[in-house]
Design an enzyme around this catalytic site. Sequence first.
Site, PDB file in Angstrom:
ATOM      1  N   GLU A  39      -5.813 -11.133  -0.465  1.00  0.00           N
ATOM      2  CA  GLU A  39      -6.525 -10.916   0.803  1.00  0.00           C
ATOM      3  C   GLU A  39      -8.045 -10.993   0.588  1.00  0.00           C
ATOM      4  OE1 GLU A  39      -5.213  -7.375   2.771  1.00  0.00           O
ATOM      5  OE2 GLU A  39      -3.107  -7.692   2.280  1.00  0.00           O
TER       6      GLU A  39
ATOM      7  N   GLU B 245       0.802  -1.233   0.000  1.00  0.00           N
ATOM      8  CA  GLU B 245       0.000   0.000   0.000  1.00  0.00           C
ATOM      9  C   GLU B 245       0.836   1.286   0.000  1.00  0.00           C
ATOM     10  OE1 GLU B 245      -2.935  -0.338   3.137  1.00  0.00           O
ATOM     11  OE2 GLU B 245      -3.263  -2.450   2.695  1.00  0.00           O
TER      12      GLU B 245
HETATM   13  O1  G3I Z   1      -2.092  -9.982  18.985  1.00  0.00           O
HETATM   14  C1  G3I Z   1      -1.546  -8.717  19.335  1.00  0.00           C
HETATM   15  C2  G3I Z   1      -1.425  -8.579  20.828  1.00  0.00           C
HETATM   16  O2  G3I Z   1      -0.526  -9.592  21.324  1.00  0.00           O
HETATM   17  C3  G3I Z   1      -0.873  -7.215  21.142  1.00  0.00           C
HETATM   18  O3  G3I Z   1      -0.807  -7.036  22.529  1.00  0.00           O
HETATM   19  C4  G3I Z   1      -1.757  -6.146  20.520  1.00  0.00           C
HETATM   20  C5  G3I Z   1      -1.115  -4.783  20.723  1.00  0.00           C
HETATM   21  O4  G3I Z   1      -1.760  -3.873  19.858  1.00  0.00           O
HETATM   22  O5  G3I Z   1      -1.855  -6.363  19.090  1.00  0.00           O
HETATM   23  C6  G3I Z   1      -2.388  -7.612  18.772  1.00  0.00           C
HETATM   24  O6  G3I Z   1      -2.290  -7.729  17.411  1.00  0.00           O
HETATM   25  C7  G3I Z   1      -3.332  -7.185  16.623  1.00  0.00           C
HETATM   26  C8  G3I Z   1      -3.319  -8.072  15.376  1.00  0.00           C
HETATM   27  O7  G3I Z   1      -4.187  -7.576  14.381  1.00  0.00           O
HETATM   28  C9  G3I Z   1      -3.691  -9.505  15.695  1.00  0.00           C
HETATM   29  O8  G3I Z   1      -4.991  -9.558  16.156  1.00  0.00           O
HETATM   30  C10 G3I Z   1      -2.993  -5.735  16.257  1.00  0.00           C
HETATM   31  O9  G3I Z   1      -3.169  -4.900  17.369  1.00  0.00           O
HETATM   32  C11 G3I Z   1      -3.909  -5.275  15.137  1.00  0.00           C
HETATM   33  O10 G3I Z   1      -3.496  -3.988  14.663  1.00  0.00           O
HETATM   34  C12 G3I Z   1      -3.788  -6.251  13.958  1.00  0.00           C
HETATM   35  O11 G3I Z   1      -4.672  -5.843  12.939  1.00  0.00           O
HETATM   36  C13 G3I Z   1      -4.344  -6.384  11.651  1.00  0.00           C
HETATM   37  C14 G3I Z   1      -4.154  -5.206  10.686  1.00  0.00           C
HETATM   38  O12 G3I Z   1      -3.921  -5.697   9.365  1.00  0.00           O
HETATM   39  C15 G3I Z   1      -2.983  -4.333  11.092  1.00  0.00           C
HETATM   40  O13 G3I Z   1      -1.804  -5.117  11.048  1.00  0.00           O
HETATM   41  C16 G3I Z   1      -5.510  -7.245  11.189  1.00  0.00           C
HETATM   42  O14 G3I Z   1      -5.576  -8.421  11.983  1.00  0.00           O
HETATM   43  C17 G3I Z   1      -5.315  -7.643   9.732  1.00  0.00           C
HETATM   44  O15 G3I Z   1      -6.473  -8.313   9.237  1.00  0.00           O
HETATM   45  C18 G3I Z   1      -5.059  -6.408   8.865  1.00  0.00           C
HETATM   46  O16 G3I Z   1      -4.779  -6.870   7.569  1.00  0.00           O
HETATM   47  C19 G3I Z   1      -4.465  -5.841   6.604  1.00  0.00           C
HETATM   48  C20 G3I Z   1      -3.336  -6.350   5.731  1.00  0.00           C
HETATM   49  O17 G3I Z   1      -2.209  -6.637   6.544  1.00  0.00           O
HETATM   50  C21 G3I Z   1      -3.016  -5.349   4.646  1.00  0.00           C
HETATM   51  N1  G3I Z   1      -4.212  -5.064   3.845  1.00  0.00           N
HETATM   52  C22 G3I Z   1      -5.333  -4.554   4.654  1.00  0.00           C
HETATM   53  C23 G3I Z   1      -5.701  -5.563   5.733  1.00  0.00           C
HETATM   54  C24 G3I Z   1      -6.865  -5.069   6.557  1.00  0.00           C
HETATM   55  O18 G3I Z   1      -6.492  -3.935   7.278  1.00  0.00           O
END
Ligand code: G3I
Length: 353
Positions: A264, A157
């Site tokens: 995705e 992105e």
């Molecule tokens: O699991 C950790 C936890 O251990 C930690 O304490 C906490 C601290 O913030 O974070 C937790 O992880 C979260 C993770 O998802 C797993 O659940 C993150 O906060 C959260 O930001 C993360 O969100 C992911 C997001 O990308 C940002 O990385 C989503 O699951 C994921 O579906 C989303 O996917 C993105 C692709 O990578 C790129 N394209 C868009 C897509 C949707 O946003």
Amino acid sequence: MNIRLHYLALILCFAALSCAQDPTGPEPPEPLAALRDEAPFPVGVAFQASRLNNAQYTSVAARTFSSLTAEWEMKMNPISGGRGIYNWQAADDLVAFARVQGMQVHGHTLLWHETTPAWLENFAGSDQEFEEAIQEYITTVVDRYKDDVASWDVVNEAFDNNTGLLRNSVYRRRMGDDYLARVFQYARDADPNVLLFYNDYGTPYDANKRAAVLAMVDDFQSRGIPIDGVGLQVHVTYTFPPIGDITAMMDAIVSRGLKVHLSELDVRVNPDGDLTTLTPARSQAQKERVGEIVSAFMALPSDKRYAITMWGLRDPDSWLISFWGNPEWPLLFDADFAPKPAYEGFLEALQPE
Ligand code: G3I
């Protein structure tokens, strides 16, 4: 009646009875074929390390999919604790699981402005030192997984919606507009065999973003900058964007000799928030939508079909629910890990015409 005829009559009667009275009730339906067994290309799932201790998640994922993308744990934020500080455990666990299950691993993602750790966002050193830190990070991560990761989203992105301009990320600010070319080269230098992808959303319907991505590919190819494919995230709804737009973007990638990763995939069925439960009609529409997308992908030359990756396993796992705030059922499995009609739509589209 002689004894032989007597026994023959008994056997025939028993056979007739056992057919007539079926004590077990109707035969259970045959389980649906596994996508990984039917697809002529890798079918992936976005998976989280936190689910590795759940047997339902691991068994359904391993049976169904032949590729794994870390939804979170292979991004820079969870891996990088500072210059030279790496948190490998969760990524290692996912890679080990994939290896045991014969799944390939797609690395997501080396650079993404949304998952840049604070120590880099607020980097106190010079621009040159910043780039040295980025090169060190990319080299260390790609080298660590070079025997396990088949492909990387090197950059995710990088272009703004609607304008197609380069996002003003810290990478651009500290390394200049040409940072993409250099980070693709750093990844290639770390692993001569790994496939290198650029990944983005919206390119089928955002003309300026599409033009910017294709211009980047053309520029890379004119300069010999390594790139092997482009990921279309395909976060779509059951009606938008038109399949023709998706096909046109896939064809534009293929015409440049690159591979296509539908990286995705999820299909929103409640974009307007008019549903509180998944209706049979909307589920059927989702099945048809998944089918048309898979069919369009199947029509690509086989060597350009990299993979189709579902962005999650079960409906309740989807990022879309919290992101949009509506009830959603965008994936192939329901809350009980049962395959939905959308799964059948995927499967049917895999069958040769
Ligand atoms: O699991 C950790 C936890 O251990 C930690 O304490 C906490 C601290 O913030 O974070 C937790 O992880 C979260 C993770 O998802 C797993 O659940 C993150 O906060 C959260 O930001 C993360 O969100 C992911 C997001 O990308 C940002 O990385 C989503 O699951 C994921 O579906 C989303 O996917 C993105 C692709 O990578 C790129 N394209 C868009 C897509 C949707 O946003």
